[in-house]
Design a protein around this motif. Structure first.
Motif, PDB file in Angstrom:
ATOM      1  N   PRO A 196       0.709  -1.309  -0.021  1.00  0.00           N
ATOM      2  CA  PRO A 196       0.007   0.140  -0.031  1.00  0.00           C
ATOM      3  C   PRO A 196       0.777   1.390  -0.088  1.00  0.00           C
ATOM      4  O   PRO A 196       0.464   2.342  -0.718  1.00  0.00           O
ATOM      5  CB  PRO A 196      -0.913  -0.128   1.338  1.00  0.00           C
ATOM      6  N   LEU A 197       1.821   1.317   0.703  1.00  0.00           N
ATOM      7  CA  LEU A 197       2.803   2.505   0.639  1.00  0.00           C
ATOM      8  C   LEU A 197       3.348   2.704  -0.774  1.00  0.00           C
ATOM      9  O   LEU A 197       3.621   3.803  -1.145  1.00  0.00           O
ATOM     10  CB  LEU A 197       4.027   2.242   1.488  1.00  0.00           C
ATOM     11  N   TYR A 198       3.805   1.641  -1.533  1.00  0.00           N
ATOM     12  CA  TYR A 198       4.306   1.882  -2.895  1.00  0.00           C
ATOM     13  C   TYR A 198       3.175   2.262  -3.701  1.00  0.00           C
ATOM     14  O   TYR A 198       3.491   3.351  -4.303  1.00  0.00           O
ATOM     15  CB  TYR A 198       4.869   0.263  -3.502  1.00  0.00           C
ATOM     16  N   LEU A 199       1.827   1.825  -3.567  1.00  0.00           N
ATOM     17  CA  LEU A 199       0.773   2.329  -4.570  1.00  0.00           C
ATOM     18  C   LEU A 199       0.461   3.707  -4.231  1.00  0.00           C
ATOM     19  O   LEU A 199       0.071   4.577  -4.936  1.00  0.00           O
ATOM     20  CB  LEU A 199      -0.150   1.415  -4.170  1.00  0.00           C
ATOM     21  N   ARG A 200       0.693   3.800  -2.914  1.00  0.00           N
ATOM     22  CA  ARG A 200       0.301   5.551  -2.445  1.00  0.00           C
ATOM     23  C   ARG A 200       1.206   6.361  -3.103  1.00  0.00           C
ATOM     24  O   ARG A 200       1.212   7.480  -3.224  1.00  0.00           O
ATOM     25  CB  ARG A 200       0.231   5.592  -1.088  1.00  0.00           C
ATOM     26  N   SER A 201       2.691   6.250  -2.901  1.00  0.00           N
ATOM     27  CA  SER A 201       3.945   6.818  -3.470  1.00  0.00           C
ATOM     28  C   SER A 201       3.718   6.691  -5.028  1.00  0.00           C
ATOM     29  O   SER A 201       4.071   7.688  -5.481  1.00  0.00           O
ATOM     30  CB  SER A 201       4.910   6.188  -3.103  1.00  0.00           C
ATOM     31  N   ARG A 202       3.326   5.727  -5.611  1.00  0.00           N
ATOM     32  CA  ARG A 202       3.326   5.740  -7.193  1.00  0.00           C
ATOM     33  C   ARG A 202       2.180   6.732  -7.481  1.00  0.00           C
ATOM     34  O   ARG A 202       2.142   7.286  -8.540  1.00  0.00           O
ATOM     35  CB  ARG A 202       2.967   4.330  -7.419  1.00  0.00           C
ATOM     36  N   GLN A 203       1.127   6.751  -6.844  1.00  0.00           N
ATOM     37  CA  GLN A 203      -0.042   7.552  -7.043  1.00  0.00           C
ATOM     38  C   GLN A 203       0.283   9.125  -7.164  1.00  0.00           C
ATOM     39  O   GLN A 203      -0.358   9.793  -7.889  1.00  0.00           O
ATOM     40  CB  GLN A 203      -1.094   7.241  -5.984  1.00  0.00           C
ATOM     41  N   ASP A 204       1.331   9.502  -6.452  1.00  0.00           N
ATOM     42  CA  ASP A 204       1.575  10.829  -6.797  1.00  0.00           C
ATOM     43  C   ASP A 204       2.477  11.120  -7.644  1.00  0.00           C
ATOM     44  O   ASP A 204       2.890  12.401  -8.012  1.00  0.00           O
ATOM     45  CB  ASP A 204       2.591  11.217  -5.296  1.00  0.00           C
TER      46      ASP A 204
END
Length: 77
Positions: free
Chosen positions: A65-73
């Motif tokens: 989830p941290l990767y997905l959130r960071s990628r979303q930015d």
């Protein structure tokens, strides 16, 4: 019924490994384009595809989830 008892954990591990591999491939593609996915947690910085893969491999429930959130930015590829 006995096959179902061991097949669900195997399926979950396969799903986790597949998403870990996807994280690596996606992070590598973004890094190669000069737009790496970066997270800073205190003094700890994750900005390398191999580091992302290993973090997701060890603590999948936290780092995916941290990767997905960071990628979303970031802008989509």
């Amino acid at each position: 019924m006995a096959t179902l008892s061991w097949s669900l954990p195997v399926l979950i591990w396969c799903l986790a490994l597949a998403t870990d591999l996807w994280v690596y491939v996606d992070a590598k593609a973004r890094a190669d384009q000069g737009d790496p996915v970066v997270v800073t947690i205190g003094a700890w910085r994750i900005d390398n595809p191999v580091t992302w893969f290993l973090c997701c491999l060890v603590l999948w429930i936290l780092f995916l989830p941290l990767y997905l959130r960071s990628r979303q930015d970031k802008a989509p590829l």
